[in-house]
Write a protein that holds these residues in place. Structure first.
Motif, short mmCIF file in Angstrom:
data_model
loop_
_atom_site.label_atom_id
_atom_site.label_comp_id
_atom_site.label_asym_id
_atom_site.label_seq_id
_atom_site.Cartn_x
_atom_site.Cartn_y
_atom_site.Cartn_z
N ASP A 171 0.75 -1.58 -0.06
CA ASP A 171 -0.14 -0.09 0.08
C ASP A 171 0.77 1.40 -0.10
OD1 ASP A 171 -2.52 -1.40 -0.20
OD2 ASP A 171 -2.85 -1.06 2.05
N VAL A 172 2.02 1.15 0.82
CA VAL A 172 2.84 2.51 0.79
C VAL A 172 3.41 2.85 -0.57
CG1 VAL A 172 4.91 3.11 1.84
CG2 VAL A 172 3.21 2.41 3.39
N GLN A 196 2.13 2.02 -3.33
CA GLN A 196 1.26 2.24 -4.27
C GLN A 196 1.20 3.75 -3.97
OE1 GLN A 196 -2.08 0.01 -4.43
NE2 GLN A 196 -2.81 0.77 -6.18
N SER A 197 0.94 4.20 -3.04
CA SER A 197 0.85 5.62 -2.45
C SER A 197 1.99 6.48 -2.81
CB SER A 197 0.40 5.64 -0.91
OG SER A 197 1.54 5.51 -0.13
N ALA A 221 -7.66 7.32 -2.16
CA ALA A 221 -6.12 7.27 -2.02
C ALA A 221 -5.50 6.58 -3.23
CB ALA A 221 -5.52 6.39 -0.92
N LEU A 227 -5.68 3.30 -3.77
CA LEU A 227 -5.25 2.10 -3.33
C LEU A 227 -6.17 0.96 -4.23
CD1 LEU A 227 -4.12 2.58 0.34
CD2 LEU A 227 -2.70 2.47 -1.95
N ARG A 265 0.90 7.79 -11.77
CA ARG A 265 0.92 7.60 -10.48
C ARG A 265 1.64 8.55 -9.81
NH1 ARG A 265 -0.60 2.34 -9.18
NH2 ARG A 265 -1.42 1.32 -11.09
N VAL A 304 -0.70 9.27 1.92
CA VAL A 304 -1.91 8.38 2.59
C VAL A 304 -1.10 7.78 3.75
CG1 VAL A 304 -3.41 6.38 2.20
CG2 VAL A 304 -2.50 7.78 0.14
N ARG A 334 6.38 10.30 7.71
CA ARG A 334 6.54 9.83 6.38
C ARG A 334 5.80 10.52 5.24
NH1 ARG A 334 3.29 7.57 3.17
NH2 ARG A 334 2.82 6.23 4.40
N GLN A 341 6.33 14.08 2.43
CA GLN A 341 5.89 13.87 0.80
C GLN A 341 5.52 15.24 0.39
OE1 GLN A 341 3.65 10.30 0.73
NE2 GLN A 341 3.40 10.22 -1.30
#
Lengths: 352, 258
Positions: A222-223, A225-226, B49, B51, B71, B80, B151, B155
């Motif tokens: 998931d990380v 992908q984000s 998000a 996902l 992306r 996220v 984290r 970003q």
């Protein structure tokens, strides 16, 4: 910096390993041979010594370095992709497929030369990877599915190998199976060195270019992908690249165990987990390890040879035990002296 | 940057997880997603998000369908923090926070001094200054949550999507986080369980139940005593405090007598 040091150690190891063996040769003699073959104006060694260096030891030591480095890189990549510390290059049934392929070639009488056997082993590995993909189905890039499919494939091809051996009942096929199951560098030749160099370099570059994706994957899909990666695309590309390299390596040396499993864990202690540094250092460390393991394998009981897979397992298990005894993330924990100090900034009242 | 969901729906085989959900988070706003377990908050956040893909409807970033954007470009604007982080990742706190810089770096470029400085600043903002070399597995749940948020912050997102960001935090850090986020210029969409916290800090709240939006709007309009009792089965008293903020206090619903 760490990469430079490991590279220097590897070069020194290769140079030293070429001089070691039943026939004693000095570093100068080895250099003379290499220089003569490079077309430099030096007096070559007598033909026998020249042949020992150039036809036997050089390809063998270089192949050991290539196989060791390649296996370590495959292991590191697969461990990050599957988030499974037990992942190794043979994850997808590739080693089992190699022995089936080689034994198949022998039994079907397609030839008994090294090239035919290697080609058979390679075909078997690729077939095993294909079966693993089929078993895993359309969602094959999910780690749990590919791991289970790999285990099942290894069982299937193991059974096929045994079946072929029993049906054919020839001593040749038994010896050949042992070679591919335990791994050995006796079949090293310049063509196999060239093939492994090219494949290894391409796959290492592909993996190294994916280093940020691997970093992100080790913290979860998931990380990743984000952060802008497509999990299925990255996994598909890297599973395919590592499977190809593992198949090429297995075809030239058999399934040498433990290098792909332990070296990445060891190197992480040295470099931390960022793949940009981890992958090149893994390649160099794996290469160095297998150069020495193979030197030991061919000299310890000379003139008899140990299969090098036996040596790597004998060396690998104690290292593994030592790794297990350390707490997870030990590389990142403060040393004992630092830990004795009270941890600073434990509860600062600052806005999050 | 504003983020919108238009009539989005999501199904898993024959179970409808989310249906006809529309949400609009204007630039710089703080939007709270509220609702009982299984109401679809996390599913909605995963769709926002990117996902997962919605089966119906679209997610828009500044009016553009996010599925049509590359992306990597999206990752430079949207961060996220999901509910789950791995327990066993063999990484340091610094490694984890640095992941947030990946979308801002060329693929083969090394970590820069600027990346490290931003990491240090984000950790300080999370109250974890100097923790770069701590091993991730040695952290407590709340500390991990704060690292995960650091984290996301390095970003440098315009939109921050958070799934229950406060569930492991102590009381102090709960307030500190919401205070920090509601003041920042970042558009925040967060799933929250604490109705009173949401009432105090969110500009907008979206109350969900069974995969649908029950009500949306400012907390004072959404969080009424009647709705809270109906959706959560908990008796509530709502009112304004002396700063003019909407407040919610809860107690167990009176036992239903014979």
């Amino acid at each position: 910096m760490k990469a430079v040091v490991t590279a220097a150690v590897l070069l020194a190891s290769i140079a030293a390993a070429v001089t070691i063996g039943v026939a004693d040769l000095s570093a100068v003699e080895v250099l003379r041979t290499v220089a003569a073959h490079a077309g430099l104006p030096v007096t070559p060694l007598p033909p026998l010594a020249d042949s020992i260096v150039w036809d036997l030891r050089m390809p063998r030591v270089l192949l050991a370095a290539l196989v060791g480095g390649g296996l370590a890189v495959c292991g590191a990549v697969l461990q990050a992709l599957t988030r499974n510390p037990l992942a190794d290059p043979y994850l997808l049934g590739i080693s089992a497929g190699a022995s089936t392929g080689a034994v198949g070639v022998l039994v079907l009488g397609l030839g008994a030369g090294t090239v035919a056997l290697s080609a058979g082993a390679f075909a078997g590995s690729v077939a095993a990877f294909g079966v693993a993909l089929l078993l895993a189905g359309s969602r094959w890039t999910q780690p749990a599915r590919i791991l289970l499919a790999g285990v099942a494939t290894a069982q299937l091809f193991g059974a096929l190998t045994s079946l072929t051996m029993v049906a054919a009942a020839s001593p040749d096929s038994t010896r050949s199976t042992l070679f591919w199951l335990l791994g050995s560098l006796t079949a090293a030749s310049w063509p196999s060195v060239a093939l492994c160099t090219v494949t290894g370099a391409v796959v290492l570059l592909v993996c190294w270019a994916s280093a940020p994706a691997l970093d992100a994957f080790s913290f979860g899909a998931d990380v990743a992908q984000s952060l802008g990666f497509s999990p299925s695309r990255v996994r598909a590309a890297l599973f395919a690249a590592t499977a190809l390299l593992a198949a090429v390596l297995v075809a030239s040396s058999g399934a040498i165990g433990f290098v792909g499993l332990t070296v990445p864990h060891l190197v992480r202690r040295l470099t931390g987990s960022r793949h940009r540094t981890l992958l090149p250092v893994c390649a160099l460390a794996g290469a160095t390890l297998l150069v020495w393991a193979d030197t030991l394998a061919r000299t310890a009981f000379a003139p008899h040879e140990l299969p090098v897979g036996v040596v790597t397992a004998l060396l690998g298990v104690p290292v593994f035990a030592w790794l297990f005894r350390r707490p997870t993330g030990a590389a990142a924990l403060p040393t004992r002296r630092q830990a004795a100090k009270p941890t600073p900034a434990r509860r600062p009242r600052q806005p999050v | 940057m504003r983020i919108e969901a238009r009539d989005i729906g999501r199904r898993l085989r024959d179970v409808t997880l989310l249906a006809e959900v529309t949400l609009h988070a204007p630039s710089g706003s703080t939007v709270g997603l509220l609702g009982p377990n299984g109401s679809g908050k996390s599913t909605l956040l995963r769709l926002l998000a990117g996902l997962d893909r919605p089966d119906d409807g679209r997610v828009l970033l500044d009016g553009v369908d996010r599925a049509s954007l590359p992306r990597r470009a999206v990752a430079r604007h949207v961060a996220v923090v999901s509910q789950h982080t791995p327990d066993d990742a063999d990484l340091t706190v610094g490694d984890v926070v640095l992941l947030g810089r990946i979308p801002h770096r060329a693929r083969l470029a090394p970590v820069t001094a600027g990346d490290l400085a931003r990491t240090a600043a984000a950790l300080a903002r999370a109250g974890l200054a100097g923790w770069e070399h701590r091993a991730w597995p040695s952290l407590s749940g709340g500390e991990r949550q704060r690292v995960a948020i650091a984290r996301a912050l390095v970003q440098e997102p315009d939109v921050l999507l958070l799934d229950e960001p406060t569930n492991h935090l102590d009381i102090h850090h709960r307030f500190a986080l919401l205070e920090d986020l509601s003041r920042s210029s970042v558009t925040v969409v967060a799933a929250l369980h604490d109705l009173d916290l949401a009432a105090q800090y969110c500009d907008e709240t979206v109350l969900m139940d069974h995969g649908r939006v029950v009500a949306c709007g400012p907390p004072s309009a959404v969080l009424t005593e009647e709705r809270i009792e109906r959706v959560f089965g908990v008796a509530a008293e709502v009112g304004s405090d002396r700063y003019g903020r909407h407040r919610v206090s809860l107690r167990a619903a009176p036992a239903e007598g014979p």
